[in-house]
Motif scaffolding. Structure first.
Motif, PDB file in Angstrom:
ATOM      1  N   ARG A  74       0.787  -1.233   0.000  1.00  0.00           N
ATOM      2  CA  ARG A  74       0.000   0.000   0.000  1.00  0.00           C
ATOM      3  C   ARG A  74       0.818   1.282   0.000  1.00  0.00           C
ATOM      4  N   ARG A 125      -5.352   6.582   5.332  1.00  0.00           N
ATOM      5  CA  ARG A 125      -5.573   5.963   4.020  1.00  0.00           C
ATOM      6  C   ARG A 125      -4.837   4.634   3.888  1.00  0.00           C
ATOM      7  N   PRO A 130      -8.705  -2.419   4.746  1.00  0.00           N
ATOM      8  CA  PRO A 130     -10.162  -2.316   4.649  1.00  0.00           C
ATOM      9  C   PRO A 130     -10.854  -3.218   5.672  1.00  0.00           C
ATOM     10  N   HIS A 147     -10.604  -7.107   5.436  1.00  0.00           N
ATOM     11  CA  HIS A 147      -9.269  -7.665   5.187  1.00  0.00           C
ATOM     12  C   HIS A 147      -8.989  -8.827   6.146  1.00  0.00           C
ATOM     13  N   CYS A 161      -5.465   1.926  13.518  1.00  0.00           N
ATOM     14  CA  CYS A 161      -6.439   1.320  12.604  1.00  0.00           C
ATOM     15  C   CYS A 161      -7.205   0.247  13.365  1.00  0.00           C
ATOM     16  N   VAL A 214     -11.810   1.814   7.984  1.00  0.00           N
ATOM     17  CA  VAL A 214     -11.869   2.061   6.537  1.00  0.00           C
ATOM     18  C   VAL A 214     -12.953   1.181   5.948  1.00  0.00           C
TER      19      VAL A 214
END
Length: 141
Positions: free
Chosen positions: A66, A103, A107, A110, A135, A140
């Motif tokens: 990423r 960002r 997700p 995942h 996170c 996300v």
């Protein structure tokens, strides 16, 4: 002096007895035990699950896939129940590094979230640490 020699001889004999006992089935069992201090290490039987989840490998490969060009990340570290990754944007990049970490979160669906509850992304930009972003599975979409 004789007493000290007798103690040394007794200790050597005990060590030989221990070594002889470890050569049998008990020794084989001890040799097969995990010697790692990682949590849950050795709890998965490789005959049942030949590909156990390795959180450091999964986080490292996800972050590497990423990261934008010229960005780099250190190895994930585990401290106080949390995996964290230090991410280095290039000096020529312009923007807010903490918002850029948002960002980079995996997700919601995942594979990482099946095994972990949170990952901390810590930006290090212009030779200084910036506030980290944690996170979580729903962070996300």
């Amino acid at each position: 002096m004789k007493h000290a020699l007798a103690k040394v001889a007794s200790a050597l004999a005990g060590g030989a007895l221990l070594a002889a006992s470890l050569a049998g089935p008990a020794g084989a069992q001890l040799q097969g035990m995990p010697r790692s201090d990682l949590p849950a290490q050795g709890s998965t039987d490789p005959e049942i699950d030949p590909f156990p989840f390795d959180p450091r490998l999964e986080i490292r490969s996800y972050v590497a896939s990423r990261l934008p060009t010229e960005w780099w990340a250190k190895e994930p570290i585990y401290n106080l129940g949390l995996f964290s990754v230090e991410i280095h944007p290039p000096a020529a990049w312009r923007g807010n590094p903490t918002s850029a970490m948002m960002r980079l979160c995996p997700p919601a669906r995942h594979e990482i979230w099946r095994h972990l509850q949170k990952i901390e992304l810590r930006p290090f930009y212009h030779d200084a640490p910036w506030p980290a972003f944690t996170c979580r599975p729903g962070t996300v979409p």
